[in-house]
Design a protein around this motif. Structure first.
Motif, mmCIF file in Angstrom:
data_model
loop_
_atom_site.group_PDB
_atom_site.id
_atom_site.type_symbol
_atom_site.label_atom_id
_atom_site.label_comp_id
_atom_site.label_asym_id
_atom_site.label_seq_id
_atom_site.Cartn_x
_atom_site.Cartn_y
_atom_site.Cartn_z
ATOM 1 N N ALA A 1 -5.906 30.474 29.666
ATOM 2 C CA ALA A 1 -6.384 29.691 30.803
ATOM 3 C C ALA A 1 -5.229 29.002 31.542
ATOM 4 O O ALA A 1 -5.332 28.744 32.743
ATOM 5 C CB ALA A 1 -7.400 28.659 30.349
ATOM 6 N N THR B 1 -6.358 34.315 36.929
ATOM 7 C CA THR B 1 -7.694 34.914 37.045
ATOM 8 C C THR B 1 -8.655 34.386 35.978
ATOM 9 O O THR B 1 -9.818 34.753 35.967
ATOM 10 C CB THR B 1 -7.625 36.450 36.941
ATOM 11 N N TYR B 2 -8.152 33.546 35.080
ATOM 12 C CA TYR B 2 -8.958 32.994 33.981
ATOM 13 C C TYR B 2 -8.764 31.478 33.950
ATOM 14 O O TYR B 2 -8.123 30.942 33.046
ATOM 15 C CB TYR B 2 -8.514 33.644 32.666
ATOM 16 N N GLN C 1 -7.773 31.388 24.114
ATOM 17 C CA GLN C 1 -8.495 31.056 25.342
ATOM 18 C C GLN C 1 -7.776 29.944 26.097
ATOM 19 O O GLN C 1 -7.628 30.013 27.312
ATOM 20 C CB GLN C 1 -9.926 30.602 25.035
ATOM 21 N N SER D 1 -15.662 29.584 28.263
ATOM 22 C CA SER D 1 -16.989 29.293 27.720
ATOM 23 C C SER D 1 -16.961 29.425 26.208
ATOM 24 O O SER D 1 -16.513 30.446 25.693
ATOM 25 C CB SER D 1 -18.013 30.259 28.314
ATOM 26 N N ALA E 1 -11.708 26.223 33.848
ATOM 27 C CA ALA E 1 -13.118 25.958 34.157
ATOM 28 C C ALA E 1 -14.012 27.150 33.812
ATOM 29 O O ALA E 1 -15.225 27.006 33.651
ATOM 30 C CB ALA E 1 -13.280 25.597 35.623
ATOM 31 N N LYS E 2 -13.428 28.336 33.665
ATOM 32 C CA LYS E 2 -14.186 29.551 33.355
ATOM 33 C C LYS E 2 -14.371 29.761 31.846
ATOM 34 O O LYS E 2 -15.183 30.577 31.424
ATOM 35 C CB LYS E 2 -13.450 30.751 33.960
#
Length: 101
Positions: free
Chosen positions: A71, A76-77, A67, A83, A80-81
């Motif tokens: 990021a 597109t990732y 992740q 989770s 801040a997106k």
């Protein structure tokens, strides 16, 4: 590098269209030692061991590291997106040259 790449592409938890990925960003991530070092830190900081020092959450720790990596390489990732958001303990990069007894 192969495992990192394979993990990024083969995990069913990704909402990622490989055909639409910007491979220049992807390749640049593998050339940036800061991104790779922090990715490794996130992975290691998320590992959990049992009483016999066996790893109990390898796939979840690997995904968490991916992740972070994604990021930083996939516009597109954005981070801040992600989770749940990363906390400072996950991103902590210990001095790898120092070994504690």
């Amino acid at each position: 590098m192969v495992l990192l790449s394979k993990g990024l592409l083969d995990d069913d938890r990704w909402d990622w269209d490989v055909e639409r990925s910007d491979w220049k960003h992807y390749q640049s991530g593998f050339c940036d030692p800061t991104i790779l070092r922090t990715t490794l830190s996130v992975f290691l900081n998320n590992l959990t061991l049992d009483e016999e020092s066996g790893v109990v959450n390898y796939h979840d720790a690997k995904f968490r590291g991916f992740q972070y990596f994604r990021a930083l390489i996939d516009p597109t990732y954005p981070i801040a997106k992600v989770s749940p958001p990363f906390d400072s303990a996950e991103l902590d990069e210990p001095d790898w040259r120092v070994w504690e007894a």
